[in-house]
Every structure is written in C-alpha cells, then in structure tokens.
Design a protein around this motif. Structure first.
Motif, short mmCIF file in Angstrom:
data_model
loop_
_atom_site.label_atom_id
_atom_site.label_comp_id
_atom_site.label_asym_id
_atom_site.label_seq_id
_atom_site.Cartn_x
_atom_site.Cartn_y
_atom_site.Cartn_z
N SER A 80 105.17 41.96 75.70
CA SER A 80 105.60 41.11 74.59
C SER A 80 105.68 41.93 73.31
N GLY A 81 104.76 42.90 73.17
CA GLY A 81 104.79 43.76 72.00
C GLY A 81 106.02 44.64 71.94
N LYS A 82 106.54 44.98 73.11
CA LYS A 82 107.78 45.77 73.14
C LYS A 82 108.94 45.00 72.53
N GLU A 83 108.94 43.68 72.74
CA GLU A 83 109.97 42.84 72.14
C GLU A 83 109.81 42.80 70.63
N VAL A 84 108.56 42.72 70.16
CA VAL A 84 108.31 42.73 68.72
C VAL A 84 108.73 44.06 68.12
N PHE A 85 108.53 45.14 68.88
CA PHE A 85 108.83 46.49 68.40
C PHE A 85 110.33 46.71 68.19
N GLY A 158 106.32 42.61 57.53
CA GLY A 158 105.06 42.55 58.25
C GLY A 158 105.04 41.45 59.30
N VAL A 159 104.08 41.56 60.21
CA VAL A 159 103.91 40.58 61.29
C VAL A 159 102.78 39.64 60.87
N LYS A 160 103.10 38.41 60.57
CA LYS A 160 102.10 37.47 60.05
C LYS A 160 101.33 36.76 61.15
N ASP A 161 101.94 36.60 62.31
CA ASP A 161 101.28 35.92 63.42
C ASP A 161 100.30 36.87 64.11
N VAL A 162 99.04 36.47 64.22
CA VAL A 162 98.01 37.36 64.77
C VAL A 162 98.30 37.73 66.22
N ALA A 163 98.76 36.78 67.03
CA ALA A 163 99.04 37.06 68.43
C ALA A 163 100.19 38.07 68.56
N GLU A 164 101.25 37.92 67.77
CA GLU A 164 102.36 38.87 67.82
C GLU A 164 101.92 40.24 67.34
N LEU A 165 101.09 40.27 66.31
CA LEU A 165 100.58 41.54 65.80
C LEU A 165 99.75 42.24 66.86
N ALA A 166 98.91 41.49 67.57
CA ALA A 166 98.11 42.07 68.64
C ALA A 166 99.00 42.61 69.76
N ASP A 167 100.05 41.88 70.09
CA ASP A 167 100.99 42.36 71.12
C ASP A 167 101.66 43.66 70.69
N LEU A 168 102.05 43.73 69.41
CA LEU A 168 102.68 44.95 68.90
C LEU A 168 101.72 46.13 68.96
N LEU A 169 100.48 45.91 68.59
CA LEU A 169 99.49 46.98 68.65
C LEU A 169 99.25 47.42 70.09
N ALA A 170 99.25 46.46 71.01
CA ALA A 170 99.07 46.79 72.42
C ALA A 170 100.22 47.67 72.91
N TYR A 171 101.43 47.40 72.42
CA TYR A 171 102.56 48.25 72.81
C TYR A 171 102.47 49.63 72.18
#
Length: 203
Positions: A80-85, A158-171
């Motif tokens: 999911s973080g790859k999509e955010v990236f 910036g990424v305001k949603d905590v879940a999306e931010l966590a996904d981005l960091l995971a990627y």
C-alpha cells in the motif's frame, strides 16, 4: 336621491372606513421602521458554534504523535505504501543507484544522514538540520514538511493520515540492502480500575 348626493354619502363612508383601518396600519409601519433603526435591525446570521476548548482547535486526541505512527507501522503494508509513493516519484527515484531529480534518490533513506546525498544540493534548511533520518524524523517530516523543517524547498503538503504515512514508511524501509528494524511499539498505559484511588508516591 340623485347620483351626486349618493356619491357624497358613499365617499364619506369610504373615508371613515379608510381612517378606521388605515391609521393602525400606518402606525404599525412607522413603529416597525423605528425598530429597524435600533440594535436589532435586519437579520443577524447565526454564529458558528465554537468547540468546547474554544478557538476551533482540534481535540488534543487527534494531534499527530510518533507513537501513533509507530503503532500503525507494526501492521503497515509496504504494498500500500508503494501506491502512496507514486506521488513522490514526480521528484524522487527509489531504485538503487537511481538518479537525483528535483529531490534526491531515496534508496537507503532510513538511517541516512539528513541533508547529505551524493550529487544533490539541498536547501540550507535541510542541509543544516543535522542528524539522521530516523523513523521519528521521517514520520514528522513526511507528515508536515513545511512545519517540521521550515524553509525547505519540497512543495509536497505531507501525508496527514497516520495509516497511509505508516504504509509509506514501510515501503521506504524496503528501499535498502539491509532494511532498518521497525521502531518499538509504545506500551499502552494500564487503565485504572473504576473508583480506584491514585497510587501513593514512593518515598
């Protein structure tokens, strides 16, 4: 009785009726006109309700903290973080040895020195920040770049949603030969039993 006399009588009756019903209406109109010149003139729009804390401030429970990100990161999805990236690829590359664009290549970003990457010239604000891109620094910066490092050149909001931010960091963690360990999840404070008295301070 001729028509002239009849018209005079009819006119008198109509005048009396007009006086009886017209004067009160005129008085009411004049009274209303005076009221419009007072403090209650016109229609006053309702005021927006203020929050309990006043000033429209967001509740403290919704404030951004790294503890929330660390908790979400433990179960985050790199896919999911790859999509955010994808939004980041306008200015960054993520592959190993990839070129710098408007922003630096991000391979190995977790744990890298802040403001230092071969071939890229950072803004003075970032170059002078110092330290390394720890999980805490990355989370705070990617959540609100302009507030965390004022004066930096990145235009990303910036990424305001905590879940999306966590996904981005995971990627971002996967963009490494040796992915960095995940941060420890903060332990939840034990809930006090209902009606329990506060624990006495140790001497």
């Amino acid at each position: 009785m001729d028509s002239f006399e009849f018209n005079k009588i009819a006119g008198g009756v109509l005048s009396a009726l007009l006086f009886m019903f017209g004067v009160p209406q005129v008085y009411a109109i004049m009274k209303g006109h005076d009221a419009h010149h007072g403090e209650n003139r016109g229609y006053e729009l309702p005021k927006p309700k203020e929050s309990a804390k006043g000033g429209g401030a967001a509740p403290e429970a919704n404030a951004f903290t790294f503890a929330k990100v660390a908790t979400a990161l433990a179960k985050a999805s790199a896919d999911s973080g790859k999509e955010v990236f994808k939004a980041c690829t306008q200015c960054h590359t993520g592959e190993k040895g990839g070129p710098n664009k408007l922003g630096p290549n991000l391979y190995g970003i977790v744990g890298r020195d802040i403001g230092k990457h071969a071939g890229f010239t950072y803004s003075p604000a970032v170059a002078e920040k110092g330290g390394k891109w720890t999980w805490e620094h990355l989370a705070a910066y990617l959540h609100d770049p302009k507030s965390y490092i004022p004066g930096n050149r990145m235009s990303y909001a910036g990424v305001k949603d905590v879940a999306e931010l966590a996904d981005l960091l995971a990627y971002l963690r996967t963009l490494s030969d040796s992915p960095a360990p995940l941060p420890a999840v903060p332990a939840a404070a034990p809930a006090a039993a209902p009606g329990a008295a506060p624990a006495a301070a140790k001497k």
